[in-house]
Every structure is written in C-alpha cells, then in structure tokens.
Write an enzyme that holds these catalytic residues in place. Structure first.
Site, PDB file in Angstrom:
ATOM      1  N   GLU A  74       0.817  -1.162   0.100  1.00  0.00           N
ATOM      2  CA  GLU A  74      -0.065   0.005   0.068  1.00  0.00           C
ATOM      3  C   GLU A  74       0.912   1.263   0.052  1.00  0.00           C
ATOM      4  O   GLU A  74       0.413   2.429  -0.634  1.00  0.00           O
ATOM      5  CB  GLU A  74      -1.002   0.155   1.002  1.00  0.00           C
ATOM      6  CG  GLU A  74      -1.984  -0.979   1.154  1.00  0.00           C
ATOM      7  CD  GLU A  74      -1.807  -2.070   1.785  1.00  0.00           C
ATOM      8  OE1 GLU A  74      -0.445  -2.533   2.068  1.00  0.00           O
ATOM      9  OE2 GLU A  74      -2.792  -3.149   1.921  1.00  0.00           O
ATOM     10  N   PHE A  88     -11.810  -6.856  13.590  1.00  0.00           N
ATOM     11  CA  PHE A  88     -10.633  -7.379  12.632  1.00  0.00           C
ATOM     12  C   PHE A  88     -10.430  -6.077  11.609  1.00  0.00           C
ATOM     13  O   PHE A  88     -11.159  -5.736  10.941  1.00  0.00           O
ATOM     14  CB  PHE A  88     -11.279  -8.851  11.963  1.00  0.00           C
ATOM     15  CG  PHE A  88     -10.221  -9.257  11.092  1.00  0.00           C
ATOM     16  CD1 PHE A  88      -8.760  -9.680  11.439  1.00  0.00           C
ATOM     17  CD2 PHE A  88     -10.393  -9.088   9.702  1.00  0.00           C
ATOM     18  CE1 PHE A  88      -7.965 -10.225  10.705  1.00  0.00           C
ATOM     19  CE2 PHE A  88      -9.316  -9.605   8.624  1.00  0.00           C
ATOM     20  CZ  PHE A  88      -8.411  -9.919   9.366  1.00  0.00           C
ATOM     21  N   GLN A  89      -9.090  -5.971  11.570  1.00  0.00           N
ATOM     22  CA  GLN A  89      -8.645  -5.027  10.466  1.00  0.00           C
ATOM     23  C   GLN A  89      -9.161  -3.528  10.846  1.00  0.00           C
ATOM     24  O   GLN A  89      -9.359  -2.852   9.878  1.00  0.00           O
ATOM     25  CB  GLN A  89      -8.661  -5.430   9.087  1.00  0.00           C
ATOM     26  CG  GLN A  89      -7.819  -6.494   8.890  1.00  0.00           C
ATOM     27  CD  GLN A  89      -7.547  -6.845   7.223  1.00  0.00           C
ATOM     28  OE1 GLN A  89      -8.383  -6.670   6.804  1.00  0.00           O
ATOM     29  NE2 GLN A  89      -6.627  -7.617   6.876  1.00  0.00           N
ATOM     30  N   LYS A  93     -17.593  -0.051   5.431  1.00  0.00           N
ATOM     31  CA  LYS A  93     -17.889  -1.053   4.596  1.00  0.00           C
ATOM     32  C   LYS A  93     -19.484  -1.035   4.331  1.00  0.00           C
ATOM     33  O   LYS A  93     -19.963  -1.358   3.289  1.00  0.00           O
ATOM     34  CB  LYS A  93     -17.434  -2.770   5.092  1.00  0.00           C
ATOM     35  CG  LYS A  93     -18.034  -3.541   3.956  1.00  0.00           C
ATOM     36  CD  LYS A  93     -17.125  -4.879   4.305  1.00  0.00           C
ATOM     37  CE  LYS A  93     -17.703  -6.064   3.336  1.00  0.00           C
ATOM     38  NZ  LYS A  93     -17.089  -7.288   3.230  1.00  0.00           N
ATOM     39  N   MET A 122      24.666   8.311   1.997  1.00  0.00           N
ATOM     40  CA  MET A 122      24.220   9.725   2.797  1.00  0.00           C
ATOM     41  C   MET A 122      24.920   9.673   4.121  1.00  0.00           C
ATOM     42  O   MET A 122      25.388  10.451   4.659  1.00  0.00           O
ATOM     43  CB  MET A 122      23.051  10.247   2.356  1.00  0.00           C
ATOM     44  CG  MET A 122      22.965  11.685   3.050  1.00  0.00           C
ATOM     45  SD  MET A 122      23.947  12.921   2.127  1.00  0.00           S
ATOM     46  CE  MET A 122      22.929  13.564   0.797  1.00  0.00           C
TER      47      MET A 122
END
Lengths: 566, 161
Positions: free
Chosen positions: A50, A112-113, A162, A480
């Site tokens: 993502e 959940f999630q 949802k 760097m």
C-alpha cells in the site's frame, strides 16, 4: 432517478472528478468498491504494497498536476499507506486517499482489521473524514477533491465504512462547493504588490528564491517572465527545480545544504530575497541566524503559516504564486519609471559577481579514470535523454546527485520526496508518472539501499507494462548516512554497510525485466543507450566509486557560506 | 506572555482533537482550554490560554485558521475583554476554622454549595487572579480538592462616543 449502491456512487463521483487511473490494493473492507470499479473505465493499478499505491498516486499527481487517487483497505492497508500520505503532505501534493473501514456498528470495538485511520492521519493530511451517514458520502468526496486541489494542495483521506458503501442511495446533483471555514486567498493585495515591486526596483543584489509552490501553481511562465524582465538571478529549492530553466544564464541552481556555491553566496550577499512558493526549510537556510542577514525579504505564499514561520518577512504576499507573479509582471509593464534595459544595466555588477562565483566554484567532481563516478552517470543520463526525461529519485546521495547534475529545464520533470525524505519513493512514483505518460521516458535514480525499500513494485511496473528505467548508483553503502559518518563520526560506519545485496541484474530477470550492469566508466554510456532503447522495464546497476560524497555540503547547524567543497 | 485565543469551530466529532493535536504536534503550550456549544448548535467556541513570544502566538493563530473546521480565530488580548474562570474548592472546615472559611468565601463573593461535618465545597467565579487569591488564602487552612474550569473570555462591546 433510481438508487445505486454507495460503492457505485463513489465510482461515479471519481468519474465526475475526471479520474481515469487509481492505485490500490484490495481487502475485506473495500471489496464492494473494487467490485464497482470493475464496471467502470477507471483502471486500478494493483500495487504490491500500500505504501507503493500512495507513492504512485503521488508521482501521478506531481507530473500531471491532477489529484492522485489511492484506494486502500482498512487496518494494515490503511496504516501501510501512512508513509505515503505523510510524504505527500510534506510536499503539498494533491491526493485523495480512500480507505475502507469496518462496518459502522463495529467501529470502536477492536474489530478485525480496524484502525482509527482518521486519528492516525490527522497530523499528516490536509484534512480527513470518516463518512458516517450515507447522504454525506458524495458531498464529502467532492469536498475532499476540492480541498486536495485548491489552496496549498495536500492529501485528503476519506474513510468509508463497509456497510455504508453497500447502502443504496440516490446520487446527488453536483452543486457548487462552499466551505465557509476554508477560503484560501488566491489573489494578492495590490498594495503589497506595489510595495514589493517598488522595493525590487531599489534592490542592488536581488535574488529570486523559488520553491515547489511555483510548480504546484503552474506559474513557471510567470516566474520566468519576471526573472528575465528584471534580470534577477534565480535559485531553486529541491522542490522548485525546473520551475525556471536550469540551463538558463540567470539560474544559479539549487541552494541550501547541497546547493551550489553561487546560490549560497548570492543569498548570503543579497540585499533583497524574493521567496516564491518556498518555506525556508532548514535544509535550505542552514543556520537561521546567519541566513540572508543582509536582505529584506519578500515572501509570496498561499499558506499564511509559511510566512514568518522561520524567518522574519518584510513584505508578505498571501496569494496563489501564479496570480502574485502575474500581478508583479503587470505592475512592471505599466510602470513608466521602469525600464528593463536600465534595470539590466543596474544589476550588471551583481550578475558579474555571480558569474565570478560560478567560474570559481562550479558544481564539480573529480574524475579518476575507469571508476564510475555517480555524477558522470547522471550527466550521461541527461545528455542521452536530452534533458527531457521525467526523473524520480529515492532519497540520499542518489537524490542530491540527481538534483545537482540533471539540469532540469521544465517543471514537473523532477519527482522527489523533499520534505519527508522517504526512501522507497522513487520506484512507485516512477510507475505513477509512467501510467500518466506511457510514451515518455521515466527514470528512477536510486541507490542500492533505497531501491530495496519498495523493490516489490517491479512486479507492478511489469504487470502494467511500465517501461520505467531504474538507475541504481550502487556503492554498497547507505551512502548519505555513510558520508555523515565519514565527516562527523570519525569514519565509524555504524550499520551503513550492506554486505548482502541482491544481484540486481538477476533480480531484473526474475521480474521479467531487463538487467544491465556497468562496472567501468566506458560501460556507462552503452548501458544507458541500451536501456533507453529497450521498451521494457530496465534495471541498470552502476557499480560506482564507493566513498564518493555529495558536495558542496553545508554541515548541519552551520551557515550556508561555510560549505565543504569538492 | 499569556494570550487568550477564542476559536469558533464546527461542532463535529474529532474537531477538538485536531486543535489539541496541533498544539502538541507543534510544541505549543496549552495553559487552559475550555469548549462548549454556542447559540448555533453546529458551532462550538473554544477558549485556549497559551504562553509564548508574539511570533509563536502568531503561528498558533495562523495554524488554527488553517484547520479546515476552524471558522474564526480571535486573539482576545488585542482587545479590551472580560475573562472569567470558575473554581470548585473543597476546603477543610473543622470547628476552629469553619467561621474563618465562611468569612473568606463571603469576602470573595463565593458560595458554599456543599457542606459536611469536616468540609465545605465552595463555588467561585472571577478573573484568574481572583481565583488565585482565594486559593492562596485558603491553602493554609487546607484545600482538599480543587477543580478549575479554565478561562473563558469575551471582548467588551465597542463603545460609541
């Protein structure tokens, strides 16, 4: 009009906003949205992580100037996007990020999630919303696009439960958006414009210091006109590169920590600094107390919080850069006492001094025979692409060498994470840029460290036939950080050596891409030629001088005039 | 220097946390904060007291204005204004001190709102300095509990001459 589902309405709203390409990753909470997308002409670019989705949307936005869109699922999908969102926020990039959320009755129950993504992203978005009523769904999305693209742009997140996107609704008519508490100032105050212009006419050593705001507001034309009409030398921030043609005589290149000797000396000596769409970042100013001490400061910015935040400003102008610059150009065009030729004559000693600085200390590196110098790779890329390529970068030495040695002549050609400094940005951003412009050359200039941070996106590039060219400046170090350790930590290279690195040529093959390697200077040009002639994803592995540094360099906390030179 | 800033906000969930998040994220100080609905139920008014140099206060007001849900920011210190705070104090009130506590409350025009055998609960409103004064006087007698609301403030009406 019949009812449609929330998901179908979201898709219709995206179409209404002109969205053709989005970047996303599915999951339980966004099944309905992805299902609805299948029936539309919108392409979802299925990334592999993502973070990649948000960076790709960001790259898309930077090269097109349109709002980039990412669609992520709830919980880990959303949290994986946070680095991408923070990256866009720091660089003021317009994005709309849609995240799935658990069904409304479960919110707050540790479902959940489930994660409070609105809470998590509050400090790294321009604004965000959790939609809790179905009738608010489309108005909220429209507001999100409006807020993302207007004023000082930025990412806006919309969290979509949802069950809400599964609810049926009547698609609302589009009405003009009015947000009483969000009214950016687009037009400059004429009194301030006049004051600024009169001050400019008196300046003996003026400098234009321009940043990303000029690119975001598409005002390169107005800026170029002003600089040339008034013979004012221009220095650009990392984000501003390309806003004024780097190859033009008035360009002094980048300023700040890895800026040119000329730019830093000019700012230090200047009696009038005209900041346009720049925010006096610490990487630009160095030690604040010693920054532009001899100069009055004019600051044009659409965001009032940028003005007088780090440095006191004498003449503030709150406005869209485009309108402010156009107003200044108009003022000079109609002012009878202003004669461009006299102005050019008047600034001659200043411009002479500037060209003397450049002659004394140009951007340079020591070439030593067969070993590949990274700066040479960038110069060759510039030469063989005619300066026309879209360049994305990772973060670190690769980014600074790209900024210094690929002379940018056009805006929206340099895509880099300036504010947040996000390693792993360049490859997904290049995919976003290539999706926007399938026929242009897009090159990700990378290091062997950063490329590994989002290397999984090679599969995305391959799946969507993005012929991105990845140029890895491979020194086997986190270069760097190693350079800082070399200079300030007695060469104690703590955790900056990567002893195990994949064979990038073999890795390219594993992904169905083309892998090329150059180990000597003479191999650089043939490798780049072959890469540019290949209509496929290419990884170029350049084995460069291991301990090459980025110079000039202003040590942290020092004044910009205390540069370490090559 | 102390500054009182009045902020009109959309009365929606999460807006207060945008304001407090801004203060904590940018290292601005909050001395007190008070928020409630206005006449318009869609709008709430937040009064925040902060301390800092003028440049910091300027940044605070600009940053507050930048929040999408913020409608209006007024720096009250710029104007002639009235400020009030309320305090509830539970003070030890045993045989020897009961009368003394009542006298002090009376002088400060406070009210006793709860009585027990060993304590009084006192309500008092006033400026921050008045609240501080009664606290200083009652402290030796014994303050068992203190709850302050934080300051609310309102500019005085413009006078016509």
């Amino acid at each position: 009009m019949g009812k449609i589902t929330g998901s179908q309405a979201v898709v219709r709203c995206l179409q209404e906003e002109g969205v053709k390409t989005i970047f996303g990753y599915p999951g339980g909470a966004v099944l309905d949205l992805f299902d609805a997308l299948m029936d539309s002409d919108i392409t979802n670019v299925l990334v592999r992580h993502e973070q990649g989705a948000v960076h790709a949307a960001d790259g898309f936005a930077r090269v097109t100037g349109e709002v980039g869109v990412a669609l992520l699922t709830s919980g880990p999908g959303a949290t994986n996007g946070v680095t991408g969102i923070a990256t866009a926020h720091m660089d003021s990039i317009p994005l709309v990020i849609l995240t799935g959320q658990v069904p409304r009755p479960l919110i707050g129950n540790d479902a959940f999630q489930e994660v409070d993504i609105v809470g998590i992203t509050r400090p790294c978005t321009k604004h965000n919303y959790l939609v809790s009523n179905v009738e608010d769904l489309i108005p909220t999305l429209r507001k999100a696009f409006h807020i993302a693209r207007t004023g000082r742009p930025g990412p806006v997140l919309v969290d979509l439960p949802k069950d809400l996107v599964a609810t049926k609704l009547i698609y609302p008519e589009k009405t003009p958006i009015h947000l009483s508490s969000y009214q950016p100032t687009f037009y400059p105050h004429p009194v301030q414009i006049e004051k600024a212009c009169r001050r400019i006419m008196k300046a003996a050593k003026p400098v234009l210091y321009v940043g990303g705001g000029v690119i975001l507001s598409n005002s390169s034309k107005e800026l170029t006109e002003l600089a040339e009409k008034l013979s004012i030398p221009v220095t650009m921030t990392l984000m501003g590169l390309g806003s004024y043609p780097g190859s033009q005589k008035l360009s002094m290149g980048m300023l700040g920590m890895h800026g040119t000797y000329t730019a830093n000396m000019a700012v230090a000596e200047s009696d009038l600094l005209i900041a346009v769409g720049a925010r006096f970042d610490d990487r630009v100013t160095g030690k604040l107390a010693d920054f532009a001490t001899k100069a009055d400061i004019i600051h044009i910015d659409i965001d009032p919080t940028s003005i007088s935040k780090n440095v006191r400003v004498d003449i503030p102008i709150v406005a869209d850069c485009k309108n402010a610059l156009a107003a200044m150009n108009k003022w000079f065009d109609t002012e009878s006492s202003f004669k461009p030729a006299e102005q050019g004559e008047r600034l001659k000693p200043w411009l002479t001094l500037i060209s003397e600085w450049t002659a004394k200390h140009p951007l340079a590196y020591k070439d030593n025979g067969t070993i590949i110098k990274p700066q040479y790779v960038i110069e060759t890329l510039h030469q063989l692409t005619g300066g026309q390529a879209i360049i994305t970068t990772e973060v670190g030495q690769n980014q600074m060498w790209a900024a210094q040695f690929y002379t940018f002549d056009y805006p929206r050609h340099f895509v880099t994470s300036g504010g947040l400094g996000t390693m792993g940005f360049g490859l997904p951003a290049a995919i976003g840029a290539q999706m926007a412009f399938p026929n242009r050359t897009v090159i990700d200039i990378a290091g062997d460290g950063s490329i590994q941070m989002n290397i999984q996106e090679l599969a995305t590039a391959k799946q969507y036939s993005c012929p991105v060219k990845v140029a890895i400046l491979n020194n086997g170090y986190l270069g760097m950080v190693r350079q800082w350790q070399e200079l300030f930590y007695c060469k104690r290279y703590a955790s900056t050596t990567m002893d195990v690195v994949p064979d990038f040529v073999e890795l390219a093959k594993a992904y169905g891409a083309v892998g090329l390697r150059a180990t000597t200077k003479s191999e650089v040009e043939p490798v780049i030629r072959e890469a540019l002639a290949t209509n496929n994803l290419v990884i170029m592995d350049f084995k460069i001088e291991r301990e090459e540094g980025v110079y000039p360099m202003v040590p942290a906390g020092k004044a910009n005039t205390e540069m370490l030179l090559v | 220097m102390k500054h009182t800033i009045s902020v009109l906000l959309q009365n929606k969930p999460g807006v207060l946390s945008r304001v407090t998040g801004l203060f904590s994220g940018r290292g601005f100080n909050i001395e007190s904060l008070c928020v409630a609905e206005t006449l318009d139920p869609n709008v709430s008014c937040l009064t925040v007291v902060s301390r800092g140099e003028d440049t910091i206060i300027e940044q605070i007001t600009k940053q507050l204005n930048k929040l999408i849900d913020v409608i209006k920011v007024t720096e009250i210190n710029d104007k002639d204004f009235v400020e009030r705070e309320m305090v509830l104090l539970r003070v030890k009130a045993e045989a020897a001190t009961r009368a003394e506590v009542l006298r002090v409350v009376d002088i400060f025009r406070g009210k006793v709102v709860d009585v027990s055998a060993k304590s009084y609960a006192i309500e008092l409103t006033g400026s921050a300095s008045k609240i501080q004064a009664i606290i200083d006087i009652l402290r030796p007698i014994g303050i068992k509990e203190i709850i302050r609301t934080g300051i609310i403030a309102m500019p005085r009406a413009t006078k016509t001459k």
